[in-house]
Design a protein around this motif. Structure first.
Motif, PDB file in Angstrom:
ATOM      1  N   VAL A 114     150.906  16.884  84.652  1.00 15.56           N
ATOM      2  CA  VAL A 114     150.091  16.832  84.813  1.00 15.56           C
ATOM      3  C   VAL A 114     148.947  18.372  84.963  1.00 15.56           C
ATOM      4  CG1 VAL A 114     147.641  15.748  84.896  1.00 15.56           C
ATOM      5  CG2 VAL A 114     149.765  13.905  84.561  1.00 15.56           C
ATOM      6  N   GLY A 115     148.258  19.086  84.403  1.00 14.17           N
ATOM      7  CA  GLY A 115     147.205  19.985  84.533  1.00 14.17           C
ATOM      8  C   GLY A 115     146.215  19.474  84.645  1.00 14.17           C
ATOM      9  N   PRO A 147     154.024  25.867  85.144  1.00 15.29           N
ATOM     10  CA  PRO A 147     154.557  26.144  83.815  1.00 15.29           C
ATOM     11  C   PRO A 147     153.588  25.867  82.029  1.00 15.29           C
ATOM     12  CG  PRO A 147     155.083  24.287  84.374  1.00 15.29           C
ATOM     13  CD  PRO A 147     154.277  24.306  85.619  1.00 15.29           C
ATOM     14  N   TRP A 148     152.233  26.447  81.848  1.00 17.49           N
ATOM     15  CA  TRP A 148     151.961  25.948  80.717  1.00 17.49           C
ATOM     16  C   TRP A 148     151.335  28.190  80.690  1.00 17.49           C
ATOM     17  CZ3 TRP A 148     147.596  21.340  81.238  1.00 17.49           C
ATOM     18  CH2 TRP A 148     148.288  20.204  81.311  1.00 17.49           C
ATOM     19  N   GLN A 165     155.757  24.691  79.047  1.00 15.95           N
ATOM     20  CA  GLN A 165     157.114  25.467  78.818  1.00 15.95           C
ATOM     21  C   GLN A 165     157.876  24.729  79.680  1.00 15.95           C
ATOM     22  OE1 GLN A 165     156.821  27.942  77.048  1.00 15.95           O
ATOM     23  NE2 GLN A 165     155.224  28.535  76.302  1.00 15.95           N
ATOM     24  N   ALA A 166     157.044  23.510  80.973  1.00 13.38           N
ATOM     25  CA  ALA A 166     157.765  22.402  81.476  1.00 13.38           C
ATOM     26  C   ALA A 166     158.968  22.301  80.884  1.00 13.38           C
ATOM     27  CB  ALA A 166     157.192  21.797  82.286  1.00 13.38           C
ATOM     28  N   LEU A 218     150.787  16.339  79.609  1.00 13.55           N
ATOM     29  CA  LEU A 218     151.737  17.982  78.021  1.00 13.55           C
ATOM     30  C   LEU A 218     152.783  17.140  78.307  1.00 13.55           C
ATOM     31  CD1 LEU A 218     149.888  20.755  77.840  1.00 13.55           C
ATOM     32  CD2 LEU A 218     149.289  18.881  76.531  1.00 13.55           C
ATOM     33  N   ALA A 219     154.227  16.989  77.610  1.00 16.68           N
ATOM     34  CA  ALA A 219     155.357  16.782  77.451  1.00 16.68           C
ATOM     35  C   ALA A 219     155.557  18.063  77.420  1.00 16.68           C
ATOM     36  CB  ALA A 219     155.207  15.746  76.310  1.00 16.68           C
ATOM     37  N   PRO A 220     157.158  17.996  77.711  1.00 18.63           N
ATOM     38  CA  PRO A 220     157.336  19.394  76.825  1.00 18.63           C
ATOM     39  C   PRO A 220     157.281  20.715  75.620  1.00 18.63           C
ATOM     40  CG  PRO A 220     159.064  18.393  78.447  1.00 18.63           C
ATOM     41  CD  PRO A 220     158.328  17.147  77.760  1.00 18.63           C
TER      42      PRO A 220
END
Length: 241
Positions: A158-159, A125-126, A152-153, A187-189
């Motif tokens: 982790v991507g 969800p990015w 957007q999570a 990435l954090a929300p």
């Protein structure tokens, strides 16, 4: 004559009269010499067939499991091979090609258009896109650009990214000095990050007759959720390459 009758009288009791109403039932020789076996013989054959099927099934399963293991083990090796040779449009990472004499813009009027593309897995969800859609370079000229990703999570995610170059035959000349491919990025929300791509086109590009009709090269990245793509995890600790 009396002697003949006497002999006939002696033999007569041993002769049986032929009876038309009671015909003899002849049995085939095959039935006499090989009497029919009981039903258990077909049951034994069925058991043998079942055993054969089971063995074949186990063999097939063993082959499938072995091939699956080999395919997962081959992913890191394949990735290293592609990175060192440019096979299938994979960007070069061989630092022996980054010598100072190759990092000098060539004196040629032929400029190459580099375009940038981005894709994101449905499981991640990015948002993910390049900051520039295209740039023009000459072989030997270094260029720096960025991709921006934003989560957007609702939780930390982790991507990890893969990449390729098209046309594929140009991948051997696309040298990546620095990029974020195959590196895990958490990435954090709501957090966003700029990820750099520093590259150049090898000057040998101009001497390859197969590159004469290549005027545009596209660098594409696809981001995945690292949780669902464990085979893309870095083989060695990240070195910024």
């Amino acid at each position: 004559m009396l002697a003949s009758r006497s002999i006939f009288s002696t033999l007569r009791p041993t002769l049986r009269p032929y009876s038309i109403g009671s015909p003899r039932i002849l049995t085939r020789p095959s039935q006499l010499s090989h009497p029919r076996r009981p039903f258990s013989s077909s049951s034994s054959s069925s058991t043998n067939t079942s055993n054969s099927n089971a063995s074949a099934g186990m063999y097939t399963a063993a082959v499938f499991i072995t091939m699956l293991g080999i395919s997962y083990a081959a992913v890191p090796l394949y990735r290293l091979f592609c990175a060192s040779t440019g096979y299938s449009g994979t960007v070069q990472t061989d630092k022996s090609k980054f010598s100072a004499d190759r990092l000098v813009p060539t004196a040629t009027p032929r400029r190459i258009r580099i375009t940038f593309e981005s894709n994101t897995s449905d499981a991640l969800p990015w948002t993910f896109k390049p900051e520039l859609r295209d740039i023009y370079v000459v072989p030997g000229e270094t260029a720096l650009t960025f991709y921006k990703a934003k989560s957007q999570a609702k939780d930390d995610v982790v991507g990890i990214a893969t990449y390729n170059v098209t046309p594929y035959r140009a991948g051997n000349y696309f040298n990546k000095i620095q990029c974020f491919c195959f590196e895990e990025q958490r990435l954090a929300p709501g957090e966003d990050v700029d990820m750099p791509v520093f590259f150049f086109i090898d000057p040998d590009f101009l001497d390859d007759p197969y590159m004469k009709d290549v005027s545009t090269i596209t660098l594409g990245y696809t981001l995945f959720n690292a949780k669902h793509a464990p085979h893309l995890a870095p083989v060695t600790p990240s070195t910024g390459q």
